[in-house]
Design a protein around this motif. Structure first.
Motif, mmCIF file in Angstrom:
data_model
loop_
_atom_site.group_PDB
_atom_site.id
_atom_site.type_symbol
_atom_site.label_atom_id
_atom_site.label_comp_id
_atom_site.label_asym_id
_atom_site.label_seq_id
_atom_site.Cartn_x
_atom_site.Cartn_y
_atom_site.Cartn_z
ATOM 1 N N GLY A 153 0.811 -1.213 0.000
ATOM 2 C CA GLY A 153 0.000 0.000 0.000
ATOM 3 C C GLY A 153 0.840 1.256 0.000
ATOM 4 O O GLY A 153 0.513 2.248 -0.668
ATOM 5 N N PHE A 154 1.928 1.232 0.739
ATOM 6 C CA PHE A 154 2.842 2.378 0.809
ATOM 7 C C PHE A 154 3.593 2.548 -0.505
ATOM 8 O O PHE A 154 3.571 3.620 -1.129
ATOM 9 C CB PHE A 154 3.812 2.149 1.976
ATOM 10 N N GLY A 155 4.265 1.481 -0.944
ATOM 11 C CA GLY A 155 5.151 1.597 -2.102
ATOM 12 C C GLY A 155 4.437 1.780 -3.422
ATOM 13 O O GLY A 155 4.800 2.650 -4.221
ATOM 14 N N ALA A 156 3.405 0.976 -3.669
ATOM 15 C CA ALA A 156 2.752 1.021 -4.974
ATOM 16 C C ALA A 156 1.960 2.300 -5.193
ATOM 17 O O ALA A 156 1.744 2.710 -6.336
ATOM 18 C CB ALA A 156 1.832 -0.192 -5.135
ATOM 19 N N LEU A 157 1.528 2.943 -4.113
ATOM 20 C CA LEU A 157 0.692 4.138 -4.249
ATOM 21 C C LEU A 157 1.420 5.426 -3.893
ATOM 22 O O LEU A 157 0.810 6.486 -3.822
ATOM 23 C CB LEU A 157 -0.558 3.991 -3.363
ATOM 24 N N LEU A 158 2.723 5.346 -3.690
ATOM 25 C CA LEU A 158 3.472 6.523 -3.274
ATOM 26 C C LEU A 158 3.495 7.594 -4.362
ATOM 27 O O LEU A 158 3.262 8.780 -4.102
ATOM 28 C CB LEU A 158 4.894 6.112 -2.903
ATOM 29 N N LEU A 159 3.760 7.200 -5.591
ATOM 30 C CA LEU A 159 3.787 8.174 -6.686
ATOM 31 C C LEU A 159 2.395 8.753 -6.931
ATOM 32 O O LEU A 159 2.244 9.947 -7.217
ATOM 33 C CB LEU A 159 4.327 7.517 -7.954
ATOM 34 N N PHE A 160 1.369 7.920 -6.804
ATOM 35 C CA PHE A 160 -0.003 8.411 -6.953
ATOM 36 C C PHE A 160 -0.351 9.381 -5.835
ATOM 37 O O PHE A 160 -1.055 10.376 -6.048
ATOM 38 C CB PHE A 160 -0.966 7.229 -6.949
ATOM 39 N N GLY A 161 0.146 9.112 -4.633
ATOM 40 C CA GLY A 161 -0.067 10.029 -3.524
ATOM 41 C C GLY A 161 0.506 11.401 -3.812
ATOM 42 O O GLY A 161 -0.114 12.432 -3.506
ATOM 43 N N GLY A 162 1.692 11.422 -4.410
ATOM 44 C CA GLY A 162 2.278 12.705 -4.793
ATOM 45 C C GLY A 162 1.419 13.458 -5.793
ATOM 46 O O GLY A 162 1.294 14.688 -5.720
ATOM 47 N N ARG A 163 0.798 12.725 -6.718
ATOM 48 C CA ARG A 163 -0.084 13.366 -7.698
ATOM 49 C C ARG A 163 -1.327 13.951 -7.011
ATOM 50 O O ARG A 163 -1.770 15.061 -7.340
ATOM 51 C CB ARG A 163 -0.485 12.335 -8.760
ATOM 52 N N LEU A 164 -1.901 13.210 -6.061
ATOM 53 C CA LEU A 164 -3.068 13.720 -5.343
ATOM 54 C C LEU A 164 -2.739 15.007 -4.597
ATOM 55 O O LEU A 164 -3.532 15.957 -4.586
ATOM 56 C CB LEU A 164 -3.571 12.668 -4.355
ATOM 57 N N VAL A 165 -1.572 15.037 -3.975
ATOM 58 C CA VAL A 165 -1.168 16.239 -3.237
ATOM 59 C C VAL A 165 -1.024 17.421 -4.186
ATOM 60 O O VAL A 165 -1.442 18.543 -3.885
ATOM 61 C CB VAL A 165 0.151 15.981 -2.480
ATOM 62 N N THR A 166 -0.445 17.185 -5.353
ATOM 63 C CA THR A 166 -0.262 18.255 -6.330
ATOM 64 C C THR A 166 -1.599 18.835 -6.788
ATOM 65 O O THR A 166 -1.746 20.055 -6.943
ATOM 66 C CB THR A 166 0.513 17.738 -7.550
ATOM 67 N N LEU A 167 -2.587 17.964 -6.989
ATOM 68 C CA LEU A 167 -3.861 18.410 -7.546
ATOM 69 C C LEU A 167 -4.850 18.892 -6.495
ATOM 70 O O LEU A 167 -5.680 19.764 -6.773
ATOM 71 C CB LEU A 167 -4.485 17.272 -8.358
ATOM 72 N N LEU A 168 -4.791 18.325 -5.300
ATOM 73 C CA LEU A 168 -5.793 18.650 -4.279
ATOM 74 C C LEU A 168 -5.270 19.564 -3.178
ATOM 75 O O LEU A 168 -6.067 20.176 -2.457
ATOM 76 C CB LEU A 168 -6.329 17.359 -3.646
ATOM 77 N N GLY A 169 -3.966 19.641 -3.016
ATOM 78 C CA GLY A 169 -3.398 20.489 -1.977
ATOM 79 C C GLY A 169 -2.848 19.676 -0.812
ATOM 80 O O GLY A 169 -3.359 18.609 -0.484
ATOM 81 N N ARG A 170 -1.802 20.211 -0.179
ATOM 82 C CA ARG A 170 -1.140 19.489 0.900
ATOM 83 C C ARG A 170 -2.034 19.353 2.129
ATOM 84 O O ARG A 170 -2.158 18.269 2.710
ATOM 85 C CB ARG A 170 0.167 20.196 1.274
ATOM 86 N N ARG A 171 -2.625 20.454 2.556
ATOM 87 C CA ARG A 171 -3.394 20.439 3.808
ATOM 88 C C ARG A 171 -4.577 19.465 3.773
ATOM 89 O O ARG A 171 -4.708 18.608 4.665
ATOM 90 C CB ARG A 171 -3.871 21.855 4.127
ATOM 91 N N PRO A 172 -5.484 19.536 2.779
ATOM 92 C CA PRO A 172 -6.628 18.613 2.803
ATOM 93 C C PRO A 172 -6.227 17.146 2.679
ATOM 94 O O PRO A 172 -6.817 16.285 3.325
ATOM 95 C CB PRO A 172 -7.476 19.068 1.609
ATOM 96 N N VAL A 173 -5.214 16.862 1.856
ATOM 97 C CA VAL A 173 -4.781 15.470 1.700
ATOM 98 C C VAL A 173 -4.182 14.948 2.999
ATOM 99 O O VAL A 173 -4.481 13.833 3.446
ATOM 100 C CB VAL A 173 -3.779 15.352 0.536
ATOM 101 N N TYR A 174 -3.340 15.759 3.612
ATOM 102 C CA TYR A 174 -2.674 15.336 4.843
ATOM 103 C C TYR A 174 -3.690 15.067 5.950
ATOM 104 O O TYR A 174 -3.640 14.032 6.633
ATOM 105 C CB TYR A 174 -1.688 16.420 5.286
ATOM 106 N N LEU A 175 -4.613 15.985 6.150
ATOM 107 C CA LEU A 175 -5.598 15.834 7.218
ATOM 108 C C LEU A 175 -6.546 14.675 6.956
ATOM 109 O O LEU A 175 -6.908 13.921 7.877
ATOM 110 C CB LEU A 175 -6.382 17.136 7.389
ATOM 111 N N THR A 176 -6.954 14.496 5.708
ATOM 112 C CA THR A 176 -7.825 13.361 5.376
ATOM 113 C C THR A 176 -7.119 12.038 5.633
ATOM 114 O O THR A 176 -7.709 11.087 6.164
ATOM 115 C CB THR A 176 -8.276 13.446 3.915
ATOM 116 N N ALA A 177 -5.830 11.976 5.260
ATOM 117 C CA ALA A 177 -5.069 10.743 5.475
ATOM 118 C C ALA A 177 -4.960 10.410 6.961
ATOM 119 O O ALA A 177 -5.024 9.234 7.346
ATOM 120 C CB ALA A 177 -3.673 10.888 4.857
ATOM 121 N N LEU A 178 -4.817 11.418 7.802
ATOM 122 C CA LEU A 178 -4.762 11.164 9.248
ATOM 123 C C LEU A 178 -6.068 10.558 9.758
ATOM 124 O O LEU A 178 -6.062 9.624 10.579
ATOM 125 C CB LEU A 178 -4.462 12.455 9.995
#
Length: 473
Positions: free
Chosen positions: A72-97
């Motif tokens: 889950g960590f490795g295969a989706l890491l690059l996709f996670g970076g794309r989500l942060v770029t498109l949606l913003g750091r704050r909302p992605v970070y807080l949702t993930a928590l």
């Protein structure tokens, strides 16, 4: 008294290098979450025998608790970076928590292996969102120079401490119930969420960035890795020539091919293909994958051996592994200076040599292990390997990459490290019933491959130094 404010996105911290309480609070939130992400592997390792006993799982099934998080960590890491770029750091970070906290509670209540593994995959994805995002928030909040270096040092120290903390916590909590090892991160994640609401600065994604998520690439890579782990784990049970196993391997290959085709044809792929031709990055990814994968394979085997044969309890097992985990924690703040002094290639080579020597010393026979003479020498050498090579790998992976590509390079590097961990965990679990010898042969072979990669990098460095010397000033 006015409340200290966190700088807005894009506005650096005070240029006089003095941090107000809000900045210290922000750094604590990011670093504490990094610690939780780092300990997720070690808390599961020590608890594996207890989980297997309660849920009736063999080692080949039990490995999913570790490898599921890694996939889950490795295969989706690059996709996670794309989500942060498109949606913003704050909302992605807080949702993930929030999702991480919920998955932790479900893990603790799981009464089947399927549900437990599913939550581990979800938690791995949450770590894939928060780990790189934490670094991005630090880069945007703390100005380049001493202030950012200090913040990154503290952040790295918490990350390096996570594995050791996880060993101790898991050992203590598993004495009562293994379920507590999966439940305790939930309230911590909620506390960090509450603090993050106040402290994480808002940011606005660039509206000119194309809204391309590349979900096909992300899902095909993740599914391919999950099927590969599944087929490898089920082979010894159903037979590697069974249609189910053959079909799983074939489908994994097809999905991997789909991922490659998607990335080659996508207008905005998750991975810049030019990075695949960057030799230092590839050597770091392969070398770090070999070191991390062989280490986790060793810990999986040693956990089962110590608790099932040598009579160790979970708490004793956690303490037993500290000689390998603690040295990295103790030297984390000084690792950057060590790399600057000696350079990445010599340190990586020395680390790979120490790891290989440690695995060579580990007993191959199936007798009862004696910790002081059989296990401790190996753990000390592997601990030295991580002290020497851990930071050097990262510096070599990203140091010579253009600044605009460093985040993606770091994602590729971490992807290789996590996927290697997943593959080595399942292979060691599959080989374990055949005896300690075959497992140690695999671990030693992977470490030897890592040393070969390191020697190639050292030779390239010496050749470059020689060419520069001949060229003169």
């Amino acid at each position: 008294m006015t409340r200290p404010r966190t700088p807005r996105a894009g506005r650096p911290a005070e240029t006089d290098e003095r941090w107000n309480p809000a900045l210290w609070g922000l750094l604590f939130v990011l670093a504490a979450n990094m610690l939780i992400d780092a300990l997720e592997v070690s808390v599961a390792l020590v608890a594996l025998p207890a989980i297997g006993h309660d849920l009736g799982l063999a080692p080949a099934q039990l490995q999913w608790v570790v490898s599921g998080f890694a996939v889950g960590f490795g295969a989706l890491l690059l996709f996670g970076g794309r989500l942060v770029t498109l949606l913003g750091r704050r909302p992605v970070y807080l949702t993930a928590l929030l999702v991480f906290a919920a998955a932790s509670l479900v893990s603790a209540l799981a009464d089947s292996a399927t549900l437990l593994v599913a939550t581990r995959i979800v938690k791995g994805f949450c770590a894939a969102l928060t780990a790189p995002t934490g670094l991005a928030i630090i880069a945007s909040t703390f100005p380049q120079g001493p202030s950012r270096s200090r913040a990154l040092s503290i952040y790295s120290l918490f990350g390096a401490s996570g594995f050791s903390v996880g060993l101790l916590l898991s050992g203590a909590l598993t004495e009562t119930s293994w379920r507590l090892t999966f439940a305790f991160p939930a309230p911590l994640a909620l506390l960090l969420f509450a603090a993050g609401l106040r402290l994480i600065p808002p940011d606005r994604p660039d509206p000119t960035t194309p809204r391309r998520y590349d979900a096909t690439g992300a899902l095909s890579l993740t599914a391919a890795m999950l099927l590969l782990v599944h087929a490898t784990a089920s082979g010894p049970v159903t037979g590697f020539d069974h249609p189910h196993t053959v079909g799983a391997f074939a489908l994994a290959v097809l999905l991997a091919a789909l991922f490659v085709r998607t990335e080659r044809t996508a207008a905005h792929p998750l991975l810049n293909r030019q990075l695949l031709a960057h030799a230092p990055l590839l050597r770091s990814a392969l070398g770090a994958g070999a070191l991390n994968g062989s280490y986790l394979g060793l810990l999986l085997v040693t956990t089962l051996e110590l608790q099932q044969r040598a009579g160790f309890g979970p708490w004793q097992t956690g303490l037993a592994f500290l000689p390998a985990a603690a040295p990295l924690t103790l030297t984390a703040l000084h690792s950057g200076r060590i790399v600057t002094r000696f350079g990445p290639a010599p340190l990586i080579t020395a680390g790979a040599t120490a790891a290989l020597a440690g695995y060579a010393l580990y007993p191959r026979d199936d007798g009862v292990l004696h910790y002081t003479t059989d296990v401790l020498p190996t753990l000390l050498l592997v601990g030295a390997a991580f002290v020497l090579a851990f930071t050097a790998f990262h510096v070599q992976a990203t140091g010579s990459v253009p600044a605009t590509q460093q985040a993606m390079a770091g994602g590729l590097y971490q992807t290789a490290v996590q996927l290697a961990a997943a593959l080595m965990t399942v292979l060691c679990a599959v080989l374990y019933p055949a005896g300690r010898g075959p497992v140690l042969a695999l671990i030693t072979a992977v470490a030897a491959a890592g040393l070969a990669v390191a020697l190639r990098g050292l030779a390239s460095r010496e050749a470059a130094d020689s060419a520069a010397h001949r060229a003169g000033p």
